[in-house]
Design an enzyme around this catalytic site. Sequence first.
Site, mmCIF file in Angstrom:
data_model
loop_
_atom_site.group_PDB
_atom_site.id
_atom_site.type_symbol
_atom_site.label_atom_id
_atom_site.label_comp_id
_atom_site.label_asym_id
_atom_site.label_seq_id
_atom_site.Cartn_x
_atom_site.Cartn_y
_atom_site.Cartn_z
ATOM 1 N N ASP A 129 -6.499 -9.232 -25.016
ATOM 2 C CA ASP A 129 -7.573 -9.688 -24.485
ATOM 3 C C ASP A 129 -8.648 -8.696 -24.140
ATOM 4 O OD1 ASP A 129 -6.589 -12.740 -23.157
ATOM 5 O OD2 ASP A 129 -4.978 -11.264 -23.522
ATOM 6 N N LYS A 149 -7.852 -33.752 -25.207
ATOM 7 C CA LYS A 149 -7.382 -32.783 -24.185
ATOM 8 C C LYS A 149 -8.016 -33.542 -22.798
ATOM 9 C CE LYS A 149 -7.725 -28.484 -21.768
ATOM 10 N NZ LYS A 149 -8.333 -26.912 -21.594
ATOM 11 N N SER A 204 -3.900 -23.110 -27.987
ATOM 12 C CA SER A 204 -5.416 -22.523 -28.198
ATOM 13 C C SER A 204 -6.207 -23.384 -29.290
ATOM 14 C CB SER A 204 -5.082 -21.499 -29.166
ATOM 15 O OG SER A 204 -4.857 -21.293 -30.457
ATOM 16 N N THR A 214 -3.608 -17.292 -24.504
ATOM 17 C CA THR A 214 -2.632 -16.201 -24.164
ATOM 18 C C THR A 214 -1.368 -16.365 -24.090
ATOM 19 O OG1 THR A 214 -4.974 -15.492 -23.078
ATOM 20 C CG2 THR A 214 -3.054 -14.102 -22.912
HETATM 21 N N1 LIG Z 1 -5.216 -25.880 -15.651
HETATM 22 C C1 LIG Z 1 -5.841 -25.954 -16.904
HETATM 23 N N2 LIG Z 1 -5.980 -27.139 -17.173
HETATM 24 C C2 LIG Z 1 -6.801 -27.148 -18.414
HETATM 25 N N3 LIG Z 1 -7.140 -26.043 -19.003
HETATM 26 C C3 LIG Z 1 -6.788 -24.927 -18.609
HETATM 27 C C4 LIG Z 1 -6.044 -24.654 -17.322
HETATM 28 N N4 LIG Z 1 -5.581 -23.675 -17.143
HETATM 29 C C5 LIG Z 1 -6.258 -22.825 -18.301
HETATM 30 N N5 LIG Z 1 -6.949 -23.423 -19.143
HETATM 31 C C6 LIG Z 1 -7.490 -23.191 -20.343
HETATM 32 O O1 LIG Z 1 -6.797 -23.689 -21.607
HETATM 33 C C7 LIG Z 1 -6.722 -22.731 -22.572
HETATM 34 C C8 LIG Z 1 -5.616 -22.896 -23.604
HETATM 35 O O2 LIG Z 1 -6.015 -24.162 -23.712
HETATM 36 P P1 LIG Z 1 -4.759 -24.851 -24.598
HETATM 37 O O3 LIG Z 1 -5.270 -26.233 -25.282
HETATM 38 O O4 LIG Z 1 -4.469 -24.008 -25.588
HETATM 39 O O5 LIG Z 1 -3.579 -25.263 -23.747
HETATM 40 S S1 LIG Z 1 -1.979 -24.662 -23.995
HETATM 41 O O6 LIG Z 1 -2.102 -23.366 -24.024
HETATM 42 O O7 LIG Z 1 -1.602 -25.377 -25.519
HETATM 43 O O8 LIG Z 1 -1.249 -25.465 -23.113
HETATM 44 C C9 LIG Z 1 -6.754 -21.294 -21.820
HETATM 45 O O9 LIG Z 1 -7.497 -20.326 -22.490
HETATM 46 P P2 LIG Z 1 -6.901 -18.986 -22.407
HETATM 47 O O10 LIG Z 1 -7.065 -18.458 -20.975
HETATM 48 O O11 LIG Z 1 -7.983 -18.180 -23.192
HETATM 49 O O12 LIG Z 1 -5.504 -18.839 -22.967
HETATM 50 C C10 LIG Z 1 -7.601 -21.839 -20.574
HETATM 51 O O13 LIG Z 1 -8.900 -21.329 -20.506
HETATM 52 MG MG LIG Z 2 -7.278 -16.706 -20.089
HETATM 53 MG MG LIG Z 3 -8.627 -16.335 -23.370
#
Ligand SMILES: Nc1ncnc2c1ncn2[C@@H]1O[C@H](COP(=O)(O)OS(=O)(=O)O)[C@@H](OP(=O)(O)O)[C@H]1O
Ligand SMILES: [Mg+2]
Ligand SMILES: [Mg+2]
Length: 444
Positions: free
Chosen positions: A115, A369, A352, A212
Amino acid sequence: MLLYSATRLTHYHFSFPPRFYGGVTDGFCLLRWSENVGTPKASLNLSPREVGLPSKTHQGCTMEAPGRYSEELGVAVRVVQMACSLCQRVQEGLVGNNAEQVKSKEDDSPVTVADWSVQATVSWVLSECFGSESIAIIAEEDVQTLSQADSAGLLDSVVNTVNECLAQAPKFGLRGPVKALGSCDILKAISRCNSSGGPKGRYWVLDPVDGTLGFVRGDQYAVALALIEDGEVVLGVLGCPNYPMKKEWLDYHHRYYRIMSNLSPPAPGSWHKGCVIYAEKGTGEAWMQPLIHYQGRLEWPNSARVVQVSSVDDPALATFCEPVEKANSRHSFTAGLANSVGLRRQPLRVYSMVKYAAIARGDAEIFMKFARAGYREKIWDHAAGVLIIQEAGGMVTDAGGRPLDFSKGIYLEGLDRGIIACSGAILHQKILKSVDDSWDSSSL
Ligand SMILES: Nc1ncnc2c1ncn2[C@@H]1O[C@H](COP(=O)(O)OS(=O)(=O)O)[C@@H](OP(=O)(O)O)[C@H]1O
Ligand SMILES: [Mg+2]
Ligand SMILES: [Mg+2]
Ligand SMILES: [Mg+2]
């Protein structure tokens, strides 16, 4: 010239070595930035075909007209390619054995060497190409953890990873640093990404590693870079290192179910390929390139082809994607919704913005979502993917049918309930209606 016409007809295009199209002026965006011209300092030889812009006819040949943001898109695609390569290397070394390279943030979400390294690399390249005084960047990571006294080892890993990546810049048609960057340069590049966005001006939006959690689990993740101007997303570039170029998606689908049934995930590196998808606003086209690897045969210039959303509009045949983590989206709500709309297939849960890429490529039809109440979506989690789906022919709105608003700073303010992306209007309308019908009772 004939080759250009022929390749156009097949919907594939190839960018040629500079000598091939050198001298052609009208209808081509040919950038020959050189070191002694000042900024931009990167050395690019860029055909618009590399960046997927609308075509026009010149002297009987179909050619590409330069888009308004072709310079920016050229750099963005290249740096995302570099970032994907960087991530692949880190992921290979990470899975299973390198807990030191993964840290927890305040909200318990993971952050890794990849990252920070991608953020530093993208920030450094954009600054070199467009001038550090002239660009603004919003990105997810900061330097807080990295700057702590007990993080020296972590910072060293980031410095090495960034320098290894930048040393490969010429392979991607970009110029790297004259000498290796030091830790101060790297911290500066990361912390420069502190723009607050808003309705005016131009700024880049970067999610260095989106998903991530998927990344550390050896699964799907994305590198997402967008350019916003006056509150509108004008460029989107999504690097998806574990998303194969061709229809191995179905294979992945099966792997997914193996994962869900507690069998081991695929070995790192076993996805073979990966792609970068990109679009410029208003062109009505989204494009996909294969990944260039540090040690692979492919080099710049790269090839690309158009991607389009699926034409399926029968819910019974449609596939819907959603986040993997229950904490990130309400799976029980979407299950009810799917049932009432007539979606018969199992949800495709993918980490992601690869979900956005799947819709743009026509491998799935719907992405939903619904984050828990109070969660504020960040623009870097959506900007690139939204534009790419729209230009590939799809629709993205909130659950009230309004476009997502990227003009209010780092959050998607005013989002009505959730995000709905669809390949077409018929499915979109059905989902929106079903959300309205079931929202109140589900929230009780
Ligand atoms: N609690 C909560 N609710 C909603 N969204 C959140 C939450 N926490 C994190 N995030 C954000 O979701 C990003 C990942 O989204 P995804 O759709 O890939 O979700 S998942 O990892 O498949 O469950 C993730 O992005 P990255 O941090 O870049 O991985 C977050 O920005
Ligand atoms: Mg993140
Ligand atoms: Mg990220
Ligand atoms: Mg993210």
